[in-house]
Design an enzyme around this catalytic site. Structure first.
Site: not given
Ligand code: PNS
Length: 161
Positions: A18, A42, A92, A129
Site C-alpha cells: 500500500h 466486516k 498486483r 493485509s
Molecule cells: O482495501 P479494499 O477492502 O479492497 O477496499 C475496498 C473499498 C473500501 C475501496 C471499496 O469497498 C469501497 O470503495 N467502499 C466504499 C463504499 C462504496 O463506494 N462502494 C461502491 C464501490 S463501486
C-alpha cells in the site's frame, strides 16, 4: 488548482505494498488523501481509528499525504467532498484487475470520477493485509512486508486472542 487523488481501502492493516502505491501517487498528484473506508458489515482486526493511526505512521515521510477516515459512505461521495479528480489503486495482477474493474466502472458511472491503476511493485506482489495476518497468526515473520509498528501492533492484537 490543487490536483488531488484518493487512495481508498480498508487498510486492515496497511502493508508496504500500500505504502509503495501511495508514495507513487504522491509523486503524480499535488495531494493524496488516503481514505480509510470502514465497512460496518466486516469485523476488522483493527478498529478504524487504529488503522488510520497505522497508515499515518507508515506515511509519515510523505508530506503531501493525509489520512482520513470515512464510515458507511460511497467512495464517489468522498471524492466529490474532497474535490479529488481521481481514485488511485495498485494492481498486483489479473485477479486484482478483475476485482477492481467493476468498481472503477461503477464509480465512473455514478459521478464520472476516473480510476488510475498503478502496477504494483513485483517485490510486493504476494503481499496483502489478509495474507500478512494469516502468516502472523501462525507465527511467521512479516518483517519487510509491513512497517515495524504494524508488525508489533499485529503481534499485540493476536496475543489478546
Ligand atoms: O482495501 P479494499 O477492502 O479492497 O477496499 C475496498 C473499498 C473500501 C475501496 C471499496 O469497498 C469501497 O470503495 N467502499 C466504499 C463504499 C462504496 O463506494 N462502494 C461502491 C464501490 S463501486
Amino acid at each position: 488548482m490543487t490536483r488531488r487523488c484518493v487512495c481508498p481501502g480498508s487498510y486492515d492493516p496497511v502493508t508496504l505494498g500500500h505504502v509503495d502505491v501511495i508514495g507513487r501517487a504522491a509523486a503524480l498528484y499535488d495531494e493524496v488523501v488516503v481514505a480509510v473506508l470502514h465497512n460496518p458489515a466486516k469485523q476488522g482486526t483493527f478498529t478504524p481509528q487504529e488503522r488510520q493511526d497505522l497508515v499515518v505512521d507508515a506515511c509519515a515521510d510523505l508530506p503531501n499525504v493525509r489520512v482520513e477516515l470515512f464510515g458507511g459512505r460511497l467512495l464517489v461521495d468522498v471524492c466529490r467532498e474532497l474535490g479529488a479528480e481521481a481514485i488511485v489503486k495498485g494492481l498486483r495482477g489479473g485477479t486484482d484487475f478483475a476485482y477492481e474493474l467493476p468498481m472503477a466502472l461503477m464509480n465512473r458511472h455514478l459521478t464520472g470520477v476516473e480510476t488510475v491503476f498503478l502496477p504494483g511493485d513485483p517485490q510486493f506482489g504476494h503481499v496483502s493485509s489478509s495474507l500478512v495476518k494469516e502468516v502472523a497468526r501462525h507465527g511467521g515473520d512479516i518483517s519487510g512486508l509491513v512497517t515495524d509498528r504494524v508488525r508489533d501492533a499485529l503481534a499485540e492484537r493476536l496475543a489478546e486472542g
